[in-house]
Design a protein around this motif. Structure first.
Motif, PDB file in Angstrom:
ATOM      1  N   ALA A 101       0.863  -1.177   0.000  1.00 29.11           N
ATOM      2  CA  ALA A 101       0.000   0.000   0.000  1.00 29.11           C
ATOM      3  C   ALA A 101       0.897   1.224   0.000  1.00 29.11           C
ATOM      4  CB  ALA A 101      -0.909  -0.002   1.230  1.00 29.11           C
ATOM      5  N   GLU A 102       0.629   2.123  -0.936  1.00 28.42           N
ATOM      6  CA  GLU A 102       1.390   3.370  -1.049  1.00 28.42           C
ATOM      7  C   GLU A 102       0.450   4.526  -0.727  1.00 28.42           C
ATOM      8  OE1 GLU A 102       2.509   3.024  -5.157  1.00 28.42           O
ATOM      9  OE2 GLU A 102       4.320   1.914  -4.661  1.00 28.42           O
ATOM     10  N   THR A 103       0.953   5.518  -0.005  1.00 25.94           N
ATOM     11  CA  THR A 103       0.118   6.658   0.341  1.00 25.94           C
ATOM     12  C   THR A 103       0.909   7.964   0.303  1.00 25.94           C
ATOM     13  OG1 THR A 103      -1.394   7.572   2.001  1.00 25.94           O
ATOM     14  CG2 THR A 103       0.518   6.378   2.837  1.00 25.94           C
ATOM     15  N   ALA A 104       0.216   9.016  -0.055  1.00 31.17           N
ATOM     16  CA  ALA A 104       0.814  10.351  -0.030  1.00 31.17           C
ATOM     17  C   ALA A 104       0.539  11.024   1.314  1.00 31.17           C
ATOM     18  CB  ALA A 104       0.239  11.197  -1.165  1.00 31.17           C
ATOM     19  N   ASP A 105      -0.330  10.407   2.113  1.00 33.16           N
ATOM     20  CA  ASP A 105      -0.703  10.965   3.412  1.00 33.16           C
ATOM     21  C   ASP A 105      -0.209  10.044   4.520  1.00 33.16           C
ATOM     22  OD1 ASP A 105      -2.300  13.177   2.363  1.00 33.16           O
ATOM     23  OD2 ASP A 105      -3.642  11.587   1.664  1.00 33.16           O
ATOM     24  N   TRP A 106       0.715  10.541   5.323  1.00 37.59           N
ATOM     25  CA  TRP A 106       1.274   9.745   6.415  1.00 37.59           C
ATOM     26  C   TRP A 106       1.474  10.650   7.611  1.00 37.59           C
ATOM     27  CZ3 TRP A 106       2.623   4.525   5.381  1.00 37.59           C
ATOM     28  CH2 TRP A 106       3.144   3.832   6.469  1.00 37.59           C
ATOM     29  N   GLY A 107       0.849  10.302   8.705  1.00 41.78           N
ATOM     30  CA  GLY A 107       0.949  11.132   9.900  1.00 41.78           C
ATOM     31  C   GLY A 107       2.008  10.625  10.852  1.00 41.78           C
ATOM     32  N   TRP A 108       2.652  11.564  11.510  1.00 36.80           N
ATOM     33  CA  TRP A 108       3.674  11.264  12.524  1.00 36.80           C
ATOM     34  C   TRP A 108       3.855  12.481  13.392  1.00 36.80           C
ATOM     35  CZ3 TRP A 108       8.721  13.469  12.848  1.00 36.80           C
ATOM     36  CH2 TRP A 108       9.527  12.922  13.857  1.00 36.80           C
ATOM     37  N   ASN A 109       4.029  12.262  14.648  1.00 39.19           N
ATOM     38  CA  ASN A 109       4.363  13.336  15.585  1.00 39.19           C
ATOM     39  C   ASN A 109       3.327  14.456  15.570  1.00 39.19           C
ATOM     40  OD1 ASN A 109       6.004  14.383  17.599  1.00 39.19           O
ATOM     41  ND2 ASN A 109       7.310  15.494  16.153  1.00 39.19           N
ATOM     42  N   GLY A 110       2.049  14.074  15.438  1.00 35.19           N
ATOM     43  CA  GLY A 110       0.955  15.029  15.508  1.00 35.19           C
ATOM     44  C   GLY A 110       0.626  15.774  14.237  1.00 35.19           C
ATOM     45  N   ALA A 111       1.277  15.425  13.125  1.00 31.33           N
ATOM     46  CA  ALA A 111       0.999  16.100  11.854  1.00 31.33           C
ATOM     47  C   ALA A 111       1.279  15.143  10.695  1.00 31.33           C
ATOM     48  CB  ALA A 111       1.884  17.344  11.709  1.00 31.33           C
ATOM     49  N   ASN A 112       0.922  15.562   9.506  1.00 32.18           N
ATOM     50  CA  ASN A 112       1.188  14.761   8.309  1.00 32.18           C
ATOM     51  C   ASN A 112       2.403  15.311   7.567  1.00 32.18           C
ATOM     52  OD1 ASN A 112      -0.945  13.119   8.821  1.00 32.18           O
ATOM     53  ND2 ASN A 112      -2.277  14.004   7.276  1.00 32.18           N
TER      54      ASN A 112
END
Length: 113
Positions: A101-112
């Protein structure tokens, strides 16, 4: 930001988990720009998993990545994943599915990203 999620119907010892986790950290480099420094690995042993109508050793592996990768890189990673699970857990490559699965939206540390 890759995530490798491994579900298997095989029991996995703590020592095997450590070897698999470390090996996946090396294997993820098959995808350009990916490294263990951002890799998350999940291992779910003794998962109720049936393949081809049997409960013989099998695994379902889902690889999620931020961005994209070409088919040849994914093919190389599939080979490495199959080799690792074969060596450590005795699962035949013919009983391992790997999905991507590939995504342009990935969240980390409270933001994308």
């Amino acid at each position: 930001m890759p995530f490798i999620d491994i579900k298997t119907n095989v029991a996995v010892t703590s020592a095997e988990e450590e070897v698999i986790k470390t090996a996946m950290g090396q294997a993820i480099t098959a995808i350009p720009g990916k490294s263990e420094s951002w890799l998350m690995v999940g291992i779910e042993p003794e998962f109720k998993l049936y393949f081809k109508g049997t409960a013989d050793p099998a695994a379902m592996v889902q690889v999620s990545i931020y961005g994209s990768a070409d088919r040849s890189a994914k093919n190389k990673l599939t080979g490495k994943i199959s080799e690792i699970l074969g060596d450590e857990l005795g699962i035949s490559p013919s009983r391992i599915y790997v999905s991507y699965a590939e995504t342009a939206d990935w969240g980390w540390n409270g933001a994308n990203f």
